[in-house]
Design an enzyme around this catalytic site. Sequence first.
Site, PDB file in Angstrom:
ATOM      1  N   HIS A 269       0.869  -1.178   0.000  1.00 56.71           N
ATOM      2  CA  HIS A 269       0.000   0.000   0.000  1.00 56.71           C
ATOM      3  C   HIS A 269       0.910   1.233   0.000  1.00 56.71           C
ATOM      4  O   HIS A 269       2.020   1.192   0.552  1.00 56.71           O
ATOM      5  CB  HIS A 269      -0.843  -0.050   1.280  1.00 56.71           C
ATOM      6  CG  HIS A 269      -1.904   0.996   1.388  1.00 56.71           C
ATOM      7  ND1 HIS A 269      -1.635   2.287   1.761  1.00 56.71           N
ATOM      8  CD2 HIS A 269      -3.247   0.920   1.196  1.00 56.71           C
ATOM      9  CE1 HIS A 269      -2.772   2.960   1.795  1.00 56.71           C
ATOM     10  NE2 HIS A 269      -3.766   2.166   1.456  1.00 56.71           N
TER      11      HIS A 269
ATOM     12  N   ASP B  78       3.154  -4.424   8.040  1.00 55.76           N
ATOM     13  CA  ASP B  78       1.902  -3.686   7.887  1.00 55.76           C
ATOM     14  C   ASP B  78       0.771  -4.676   8.178  1.00 55.76           C
ATOM     15  O   ASP B  78       0.485  -5.566   7.374  1.00 55.76           O
ATOM     16  CB  ASP B  78       1.843  -3.145   6.451  1.00 55.76           C
ATOM     17  CG  ASP B  78       0.497  -2.532   6.103  1.00 55.76           C
ATOM     18  OD1 ASP B  78      -0.457  -2.680   6.888  1.00 55.76           O
ATOM     19  OD2 ASP B  78       0.402  -1.920   5.023  1.00 55.76           O
TER      20      ASP B  78
ATOM     21  N   CYS C 164      -4.729   2.508  -3.670  1.00 59.34           N
ATOM     22  CA  CYS C 164      -3.459   3.026  -3.107  1.00 59.34           C
ATOM     23  C   CYS C 164      -2.313   2.038  -3.311  1.00 59.34           C
ATOM     24  O   CYS C 164      -1.455   1.857  -2.424  1.00 59.34           O
ATOM     25  CB  CYS C 164      -3.593   3.363  -1.623  1.00 59.34           C
ATOM     26  SG  CYS C 164      -4.828   4.599  -1.290  1.00 59.34           S
TER      27      CYS C 164
HETATM   28  N1  PMP Z   1      -1.765  -0.845   4.441  1.00 63.16           N
HETATM   29  C1  PMP Z   1      -2.761  -1.619   3.993  1.00 63.16           C
HETATM   30  C2  PMP Z   1      -2.465  -3.035   3.573  1.00 63.16           C
HETATM   31  C3  PMP Z   1      -4.048  -1.103   3.924  1.00 63.16           C
HETATM   32  O1  PMP Z   1      -5.040  -1.864   3.468  1.00 63.16           O
HETATM   33  C4  PMP Z   1      -4.284   0.227   4.326  1.00 63.16           C
HETATM   34  C5  PMP Z   1      -5.670   0.831   4.234  1.00 63.16           C
HETATM   35  N2  PMP Z   1      -6.263   0.665   2.978  1.00 63.16           N
HETATM   36  C6  PMP Z   1      -3.209   0.969   4.811  1.00 63.16           C
HETATM   37  C7  PMP Z   1      -1.970   0.402   4.842  1.00 63.16           C
HETATM   38  C8  PMP Z   1      -3.397   2.377   5.300  1.00 63.16           C
HETATM   39  O2  PMP Z   1      -4.226   2.368   6.412  1.00 63.16           O
HETATM   40  P1  PMP Z   1      -4.807   3.752   7.001  1.00 63.16           P
HETATM   41  O3  PMP Z   1      -5.406   4.477   5.848  1.00 63.16           O
HETATM   42  O4  PMP Z   1      -5.823   3.297   8.006  1.00 63.16           O
HETATM   43  O5  PMP Z   1      -3.668   4.485   7.615  1.00 63.16           O
END
Ligand code: PMP
Length: 409
Positions: free
Chosen positions: A126, A203, A367
């Site tokens: 991400h 993560d 993302c």
């Molecule tokens: N890493 C992963 C694998 C995610 O799915 C997400 C959220 N889509 C994030 C990071 C970022 O999380 P947040 O927007 O809650 O900070």
Amino acid sequence: MSNLNELFAEIRNEFPALTQTVHGKRLSYLDSAATTLKPKVVIDRITKFYTNEVSNVHRGAHYLADIATQAFEGARHKIANFIGAEQFEEIIFVRGTTEGVNFVANTWGLTNLKAGDEILITEMEHHGNIVPWQMIAEKVGAKVVAAGILDNGEIDMDDFKNKLSSKTKMVAFTACSNVLGTNTDVAGMTKLAHAVGAKVLVDGAQIVSQFKVDVKALDVDFFVFSSHKLFGPFGFGVVYGKRAILDSMPPYQGGGSMISKVTIEKTTYNDVPTRFEAGTPHVEGAIGTAAAIEFLENIGFDKIHAYEMDLLKYATEKLLEIPDLKIYGMANDKGPTISFNLKGAHHSDVGQILDQEGVAVRAGHHCTQPLMARLGIPGTVRASFSVYNNRQDVDALVKAVVKARELLL
Ligand code: PMP
């Protein structure tokens, strides 16, 4: 399975958001990878805090401040226990996964990375686990390197091993891809990273709602997650860090709470975890997260996993029966997430038609632009399942995709 279906039918009733209709249709909420719906126990716990206990923490010498502080610090203990941390001081409160990675990059990273060092990530990260590393790399002259993925969506472990070297100082990867659903071999990859002397950040955004995580057994150095993907409130997340590493790290932000003594000339800092938590914290975030964890633990991860895997299998089989539909990510070990496209149709158009049918999915690059580049597509439609979904939701999804195909192809 019928016992499980009954249990999860009851659990579904605990989510007030599911009582509404959308565009006049029954709501099939299939966007839990973006955020989970909130159960009544979590909503009620936050309401109770705002109704009765509302007070700032750590600083008040009165009854309500004590109650709020106990609930807030109690949440830290609960979260530590939830992910298997040895000490509650290893739990740092942040805004979410994204701030968690930025926190580690800007504290550990800024002090420990130097020119020529490498940060190894993967192609399916991400942006929240890519961009903070790029920003730090640029500051210190280090380099971000990414391990590739195989066509089935698993990490190419040969490439991962090849890219690990004595230059690698940080290995940062997801425990579960938010697009492909791939669950990664966290323990195995961590062992390989440690063998070259690198630290490991995992993560955990997509994994904490699926499995009981044990950071100690996995031996990861840092583990980050967001509460809003765990049935908890928005704007709250957690960084786990090994105590010895946290103790060696400089503060993150300056302000109240994180200090030991302040004079105009100089400030000395508090111990962990408060050293990293400047200012008034997200009190109801912590308290709501503790309620969400209790909710999950009352169901039990073994049941959650069995139920979600059954839904994933059912949905995969049904979707694959639709002509022109391609699923991205068929890893052996997968979370309850399916990304797909209809050949010849734009993901946004499909997403819009699904929405009109009451089926909430996400359509876009999620993302993960480097992953999209690897797959050679601009985006996907993503359906993700959770404890409140059932086969009726899958059937609604399939019916809506068939309709989209008829309209768009
Ligand atoms: N890493 C992963 C694998 C995610 O799915 C997400 C959220 N889509 C994030 C990071 C970022 O999380 P947040 O927007 O809650 O900070």
